[in-house]
Write a protein that holds these residues in place. Sequence first.
Motif, mmCIF file in Angstrom:
data_model
loop_
_atom_site.group_PDB
_atom_site.id
_atom_site.type_symbol
_atom_site.label_atom_id
_atom_site.label_comp_id
_atom_site.label_asym_id
_atom_site.label_seq_id
_atom_site.Cartn_x
_atom_site.Cartn_y
_atom_site.Cartn_z
ATOM 1 N N LEU A 41 -0.162 -1.281 -0.329
ATOM 2 C CA LEU A 41 1.230 -1.718 -0.292
ATOM 3 C C LEU A 41 1.667 -2.175 1.100
ATOM 4 C CD1 LEU A 41 3.962 -1.950 -1.788
ATOM 5 C CD2 LEU A 41 4.373 0.454 -1.187
ATOM 6 N N TRP A 42 1.123 -1.558 2.141
ATOM 7 C CA TRP A 42 1.585 -1.800 3.509
ATOM 8 C C TRP A 42 1.637 -3.276 3.913
ATOM 9 C CZ3 TRP A 42 4.341 0.975 6.689
ATOM 10 C CH2 TRP A 42 4.486 0.541 8.013
ATOM 11 N N PRO A 43 0.561 -4.058 3.684
ATOM 12 C CA PRO A 43 0.618 -5.469 4.113
ATOM 13 C C PRO A 43 1.778 -6.239 3.474
ATOM 14 C CG PRO A 43 -1.619 -4.879 3.518
ATOM 15 C CD PRO A 43 -0.747 -3.727 3.119
ATOM 16 N N HIS A 44 2.154 -5.882 2.260
ATOM 17 C CA HIS A 44 3.254 -6.565 1.580
ATOM 18 C C HIS A 44 4.599 -6.179 2.197
ATOM 19 C CE1 HIS A 44 0.584 -8.124 -1.534
ATOM 20 N NE2 HIS A 44 -0.045 -6.960 -1.419
ATOM 21 N N LEU A 45 4.730 -4.916 2.575
ATOM 22 C CA LEU A 45 5.952 -4.469 3.249
ATOM 23 C C LEU A 45 6.115 -5.196 4.583
ATOM 24 C CD1 LEU A 45 5.733 -0.611 2.609
ATOM 25 C CD2 LEU A 45 7.107 -2.293 1.358
ATOM 26 N N VAL A 46 5.025 -5.298 5.333
ATOM 27 C CA VAL A 46 5.050 -5.969 6.637
ATOM 28 C C VAL A 46 5.364 -7.456 6.475
ATOM 29 C CG1 VAL A 46 3.580 -6.652 8.591
ATOM 30 C CG2 VAL A 46 3.536 -4.300 7.761
ATOM 31 N N ALA A 47 4.772 -8.081 5.460
ATOM 32 C CA ALA A 47 5.028 -9.501 5.230
ATOM 33 C C ALA A 47 6.502 -9.731 4.895
ATOM 34 C CB ALA A 47 4.138 -10.020 4.097
ATOM 35 N N MET A 48 7.102 -8.822 4.125
ATOM 36 C CA MET A 48 8.521 -8.963 3.779
ATOM 37 C C MET A 48 9.389 -8.774 5.020
ATOM 38 S SD MET A 48 10.750 -9.680 1.416
ATOM 39 C CE MET A 48 9.882 -9.557 -0.132
ATOM 40 N N LEU A 49 9.028 -7.805 5.873
ATOM 41 C CA LEU A 49 9.790 -7.579 7.108
ATOM 42 C C LEU A 49 9.700 -8.779 8.040
ATOM 43 C CD1 LEU A 49 9.043 -3.859 8.037
ATOM 44 C CD2 LEU A 49 11.271 -4.867 7.530
ATOM 45 N N ALA A 50 8.515 -9.365 8.148
ATOM 46 C CA ALA A 50 8.314 -10.490 9.065
ATOM 47 C C ALA A 50 8.820 -11.802 8.480
ATOM 48 C CB ALA A 50 6.831 -10.624 9.404
ATOM 49 N N GLY A 51 8.941 -11.864 7.165
ATOM 50 C CA GLY A 51 9.356 -13.099 6.524
ATOM 51 C C GLY A 51 10.805 -13.066 6.101
ATOM 52 N N LEU A 99 7.267 -6.381 -5.068
ATOM 53 C CA LEU A 99 8.169 -6.569 -3.939
ATOM 54 C C LEU A 99 8.564 -8.036 -3.917
ATOM 55 C CD1 LEU A 99 9.550 -5.441 -1.390
ATOM 56 C CD2 LEU A 99 7.445 -5.961 -0.137
ATOM 57 N N THR A 100 9.856 -8.297 -4.134
ATOM 58 C CA THR A 100 10.325 -9.677 -4.199
ATOM 59 C C THR A 100 11.615 -9.839 -3.410
ATOM 60 O OG1 THR A 100 11.505 -9.199 -6.256
ATOM 61 C CG2 THR A 100 9.319 -10.155 -6.466
ATOM 62 N N ALA A 101 11.833 -11.047 -2.938
ATOM 63 C CA ALA A 101 13.112 -11.381 -2.295
ATOM 64 C C ALA A 101 14.170 -11.399 -3.384
ATOM 65 C CB ALA A 101 13.009 -12.741 -1.626
ATOM 66 N N TYR A 150 2.361 -3.425 12.347
ATOM 67 C CA TYR A 150 3.405 -4.366 11.945
ATOM 68 C C TYR A 150 2.986 -5.810 12.170
ATOM 69 C CZ TYR A 150 6.769 -0.626 11.292
ATOM 70 O OH TYR A 150 7.430 0.482 10.836
ATOM 71 N N ALA A 151 1.714 -6.047 12.428
ATOM 72 C CA ALA A 151 1.233 -7.405 12.677
ATOM 73 C C ALA A 151 1.300 -8.222 11.392
ATOM 74 C CB ALA A 151 -0.198 -7.369 13.200
ATOM 75 N N PRO A 152 2.097 -9.297 11.357
ATOM 76 C CA PRO A 152 2.191 -10.110 10.146
ATOM 77 C C PRO A 152 0.870 -10.741 9.756
ATOM 78 C CG PRO A 152 3.814 -10.838 11.788
ATOM 79 C CD PRO A 152 2.978 -9.768 12.404
ATOM 80 N N ALA A 153 -0.058 -10.859 10.705
ATOM 81 C CA ALA A 153 -1.360 -11.450 10.388
ATOM 82 C C ALA A 153 -2.103 -10.609 9.370
ATOM 83 C CB ALA A 153 -2.193 -11.581 11.654
ATOM 84 N N ALA A 154 -1.743 -9.335 9.237
ATOM 85 C CA ALA A 154 -2.402 -8.462 8.278
ATOM 86 C C ALA A 154 -1.887 -8.692 6.865
ATOM 87 C CB ALA A 154 -2.189 -7.006 8.667
ATOM 88 N N ALA A 155 -0.900 -9.555 6.709
ATOM 89 C CA ALA A 155 -0.317 -9.808 5.390
ATOM 90 C C ALA A 155 -1.327 -10.514 4.501
ATOM 91 C CB ALA A 155 0.943 -10.649 5.534
ATOM 92 N N PRO A 156 -1.282 -10.248 3.204
ATOM 93 C CA PRO A 156 -2.229 -10.867 2.285
ATOM 94 C C PRO A 156 -1.959 -12.356 2.119
ATOM 95 C CG PRO A 156 -0.572 -9.646 1.073
ATOM 96 C CD PRO A 156 -0.347 -9.367 2.540
ATOM 97 N N ALA A 157 -2.981 -13.078 1.696
ATOM 98 C CA ALA A 157 -2.836 -14.508 1.449
ATOM 99 C C ALA A 157 -1.934 -14.710 0.239
ATOM 100 C CB ALA A 157 -4.214 -15.129 1.201
ATOM 101 N N PRO A 158 -1.157 -15.790 0.217
ATOM 102 C CA PRO A 158 -0.274 -16.017 -0.926
ATOM 103 C C PRO A 158 -1.069 -16.218 -2.206
ATOM 104 C CG PRO A 158 -0.046 -17.774 0.725
ATOM 105 C CD PRO A 158 -1.037 -16.792 1.242
ATOM 106 N N ALA A 159 -0.495 -15.787 -3.310
ATOM 107 C CA ALA A 159 -1.142 -15.929 -4.612
ATOM 108 C C ALA A 159 -1.025 -17.370 -5.079
ATOM 109 C CB ALA A 159 -0.493 -14.977 -5.605
ATOM 110 N N ALA A 160 -1.769 -17.689 -6.126
ATOM 111 C CA ALA A 160 -1.690 -19.032 -6.702
ATOM 112 C C ALA A 160 -0.260 -19.278 -7.176
ATOM 113 C CB ALA A 160 -2.677 -19.145 -7.867
#
Length: 169
Positions: A41-51, A99-101, A150-160
């Motif tokens: 779950l962590w990378p998704h939380l970080v991606a939401m915080l950074a995005g 996790l969605t906007a 908290y490095a956004p680079a650790a965020a997962p690649a976007p899905a199709a």
Amino acid sequence: MHIRQLQVACDAVQDRLTLRVATQANEEFRVWITRRYLRELWPHLVAMLAGHLAARPQAVAEKPAASAAPQSSFDQPFKEDNPSFPLGSTPLLASEATLTASGEGLARLILREGRERSFTLNVNGELLQALCAMLRKSAEQAGWGLALDYAPAAAPAPAADNAKPGLLH
């Protein structure tokens, strides 16, 4: 749901973290978070915080009102006011998450127990930041050895494009 208090604590016997959310309506929701689940779950939380929830500068006219809720404090003990438990007193064992906007500066985190119980937490950047800080501290106390950066680079690649946004674990 108006959140009154959040707590994340390490349960050494269960080897899980327990997320407790108390509401202004004197309800309490409990969620167990395992090491594996937090790692996913962590990378998704970080991606939401950074995005979507990245801090935006406030204009002078947007200063918080004097009646706004007080700033977060990690010093207060969790209040035990004989709450009701809408999902039961046994914590939900989170195994899926979405996790969605959900609007300007807001996100929706849905934690599910298989296809059984679920808990929805609407968060802004400040609340998600506080939750992440609690998760990091509790995981550290549990000795899980996770690199919760908290490095956004650790965020997962976007899905199709045709895939549903969020995380299903």
